[in-house]
Design a protein around this motif. Structure first.
Motif, mmCIF file in Angstrom:
data_model
loop_
_atom_site.group_PDB
_atom_site.id
_atom_site.type_symbol
_atom_site.label_atom_id
_atom_site.label_comp_id
_atom_site.label_asym_id
_atom_site.label_seq_id
_atom_site.Cartn_x
_atom_site.Cartn_y
_atom_site.Cartn_z
ATOM 1 N N ASP A 1 -10.929 32.551 -8.728
ATOM 2 C CA ASP A 1 -10.956 34.013 -8.856
ATOM 3 C C ASP A 1 -9.541 34.554 -9.006
ATOM 4 N N LEU A 2 -9.470 35.734 -9.576
ATOM 5 C CA LEU A 2 -8.199 36.426 -9.765
ATOM 6 C C LEU A 2 -7.655 36.908 -8.433
ATOM 7 N N LEU A 3 -6.363 36.767 -8.236
ATOM 8 C CA LEU A 3 -5.732 37.293 -7.021
ATOM 9 C C LEU A 3 -5.334 38.749 -7.264
ATOM 10 N N LEU A 4 -6.334 39.590 -7.336
ATOM 11 C CA LEU A 4 -6.129 41.030 -7.472
ATOM 12 C C LEU A 4 -6.277 41.690 -6.115
ATOM 13 N N GLY A 5 -5.609 42.814 -5.939
ATOM 14 C CA GLY A 5 -5.800 43.598 -4.740
ATOM 15 C C GLY A 5 -7.196 44.196 -4.719
ATOM 16 N N ILE A 6 -7.630 44.624 -3.558
ATOM 17 C CA ILE A 6 -9.003 45.114 -3.382
ATOM 18 C C ILE A 6 -9.324 46.299 -4.299
ATOM 19 N N TRP A 7 -8.327 47.104 -4.647
ATOM 20 C CA TRP A 7 -8.562 48.281 -5.476
ATOM 21 C C TRP A 7 -8.169 48.052 -6.935
ATOM 22 N N GLN A 8 -7.702 46.850 -7.275
ATOM 23 C CA GLN A 8 -7.148 46.622 -8.604
ATOM 24 C C GLN A 8 -8.181 46.145 -9.619
ATOM 25 N N GLY A 9 -7.983 46.588 -10.847
ATOM 26 C CA GLY A 9 -8.753 46.120 -11.988
ATOM 27 C C GLY A 9 -7.827 45.946 -13.173
ATOM 28 N N ILE A 10 -8.289 45.202 -14.153
ATOM 29 C CA ILE A 10 -7.517 44.966 -15.375
ATOM 30 C C ILE A 10 -8.077 45.887 -16.451
ATOM 31 N N TYR A 11 -7.194 46.632 -17.085
ATOM 32 C CA TYR A 11 -7.608 47.603 -18.088
ATOM 33 C C TYR A 11 -7.047 47.280 -19.468
ATOM 34 N N PHE A 12 -7.900 47.446 -20.471
ATOM 35 C CA PHE A 12 -7.443 47.534 -21.848
ATOM 36 C C PHE A 12 -7.124 49.001 -22.097
ATOM 37 N N CYS A 13 -5.956 49.273 -22.628
ATOM 38 C CA CYS A 13 -5.503 50.649 -22.860
ATOM 39 C C CYS A 13 -5.510 50.938 -24.366
ATOM 40 N N GLU A 14 -6.344 51.849 -24.770
ATOM 41 C CA GLU A 14 -6.407 52.276 -26.163
ATOM 42 C C GLU A 14 -5.565 53.526 -26.331
ATOM 43 N N PHE A 15 -4.643 53.501 -27.303
ATOM 44 C CA PHE A 15 -3.800 54.663 -27.565
ATOM 45 C C PHE A 15 -3.929 55.182 -28.994
ATOM 46 N N ASP A 16 -4.808 54.572 -29.808
ATOM 47 C CA ASP A 16 -4.928 54.962 -31.216
ATOM 48 C C ASP A 16 -6.360 54.714 -31.709
ATOM 49 N N GLY A 17 -7.326 55.124 -30.911
ATOM 50 C CA GLY A 17 -8.715 54.821 -31.228
ATOM 51 C C GLY A 17 -9.358 55.870 -32.093
ATOM 52 N N SER A 18 -10.583 55.655 -32.383
ATOM 53 C CA SER A 18 -11.405 54.525 -31.977
ATOM 54 C C SER A 18 -11.182 53.356 -32.949
ATOM 55 N N ARG A 19 -11.241 52.144 -32.391
ATOM 56 C CA ARG A 19 -10.952 50.951 -33.191
ATOM 57 C C ARG A 19 -11.676 49.738 -32.631
ATOM 58 N N HIS A 20 -11.766 48.725 -33.495
ATOM 59 C CA HIS A 20 -12.220 47.409 -33.053
ATOM 60 C C HIS A 20 -10.971 46.677 -32.566
ATOM 61 N N ARG A 21 -11.023 46.139 -31.346
ATOM 62 C CA ARG A 21 -9.847 45.519 -30.719
ATOM 63 C C ARG A 21 -10.186 44.126 -30.205
ATOM 64 N N LYS A 22 -9.116 43.365 -29.970
ATOM 65 C CA LYS A 22 -9.254 42.026 -29.398
ATOM 66 C C LYS A 22 -8.390 41.917 -28.153
ATOM 67 N N VAL A 23 -8.899 41.164 -27.197
ATOM 68 C CA VAL A 23 -8.143 40.775 -26.015
ATOM 69 C C VAL A 23 -8.205 39.255 -25.961
ATOM 70 N N ILE A 24 -7.079 38.631 -25.733
ATOM 71 C CA ILE A 24 -7.024 37.176 -25.635
ATOM 72 C C ILE A 24 -6.738 36.799 -24.189
ATOM 73 N N VAL A 25 -7.548 35.890 -23.666
ATOM 74 C CA VAL A 25 -7.409 35.423 -22.282
ATOM 75 C C VAL A 25 -7.018 33.945 -22.335
ATOM 76 N N LYS A 26 -5.881 33.621 -21.755
ATOM 77 C CA LYS A 26 -5.381 32.236 -21.700
ATOM 78 C C LYS A 26 -5.304 31.815 -20.232
ATOM 79 N N ILE A 27 -5.960 30.715 -19.910
ATOM 80 C CA ILE A 27 -5.947 30.196 -18.548
ATOM 81 C C ILE A 27 -5.141 28.913 -18.558
ATOM 82 N N ILE A 28 -4.138 28.847 -17.687
ATOM 83 C CA ILE A 28 -3.277 27.669 -17.574
ATOM 84 C C ILE A 28 -3.471 27.084 -16.179
ATOM 85 N N GLU A 29 -3.893 25.839 -16.142
ATOM 86 C CA GLU A 29 -4.145 25.173 -14.862
ATOM 87 C C GLU A 29 -2.826 24.861 -14.166
ATOM 88 N N GLY A 30 -2.866 24.996 -12.851
ATOM 89 C CA GLY A 30 -1.641 24.658 -12.133
ATOM 90 C C GLY A 30 -1.765 24.882 -10.649
#
Length: 132
Positions: free
Chosen positions: A103-132
């Motif tokens: 699981d993500l080590l986020l604080g109890i009130w934290q979330g991850i946001y995608f921020c749109e500043f020029d919408g509306s649009r089709h967007r991509k988010v890339i998630v890379k997980i590195i083991e360690g």
């Protein structure tokens, strides 16, 4: 291992909580410990971490960022979206979060946001997980 998440934004400027989608990517992987990088390959969008319980926080952030970087700032860029480029640079296009015990080590009130500043649009988010 990385995965792309497709998003469709609906407003000119908005924050979309993508924490659930990031956690789904983690569950699909076999990695339990390491780091997770969340990145967007767009020059008028961003990724940020902030409170995801009280939506007034997001509304306040959007109100203030529009006050600081208004859309009608007399910019030179001919496409008319310089404010979106500036906002993207101020927020940044990625976040890195520690992954521990699946699981993500986020604080109890934290979330991850995608921020749109020029919408509306089709967007991509890339998630890379590195083991360690």
């Amino acid at each position: 291992m990385y995965k792309k998440i497709d998003l469709q934004t609906s407003d000119k400027i908005e924050f979309i909580d993508i924490t659930k989608q990031i956690r789904e990517v983690i569950l699909e992987s076999t990695i339990n410990n390491g780091i997770v990088t969340v990145y967007t390959p767009h020059t008028t969008a961003a990724i940020t971490i902030n409170e995801n319980v009280d939506h007034d926080v997001v509304d306040d952030i959007l109100m203030e960022v529009n006050r600081i970087v208004p859309f009608d700032g007399g910019y030179q860029h001919s496409e008319g979206n310089s404010a979106a480029h500036i906002k993207s640079s101020l927020f940044g296009v990625s976040e890195t979060i520690i992954l521990e015990n699946g699981d993500l080590l986020l604080g109890i009130w934290q979330g991850i946001y995608f921020c749109e500043f020029d919408g509306s649009r089709h967007r991509k988010v890339i998630v890379k997980i590195i083991e360690g």
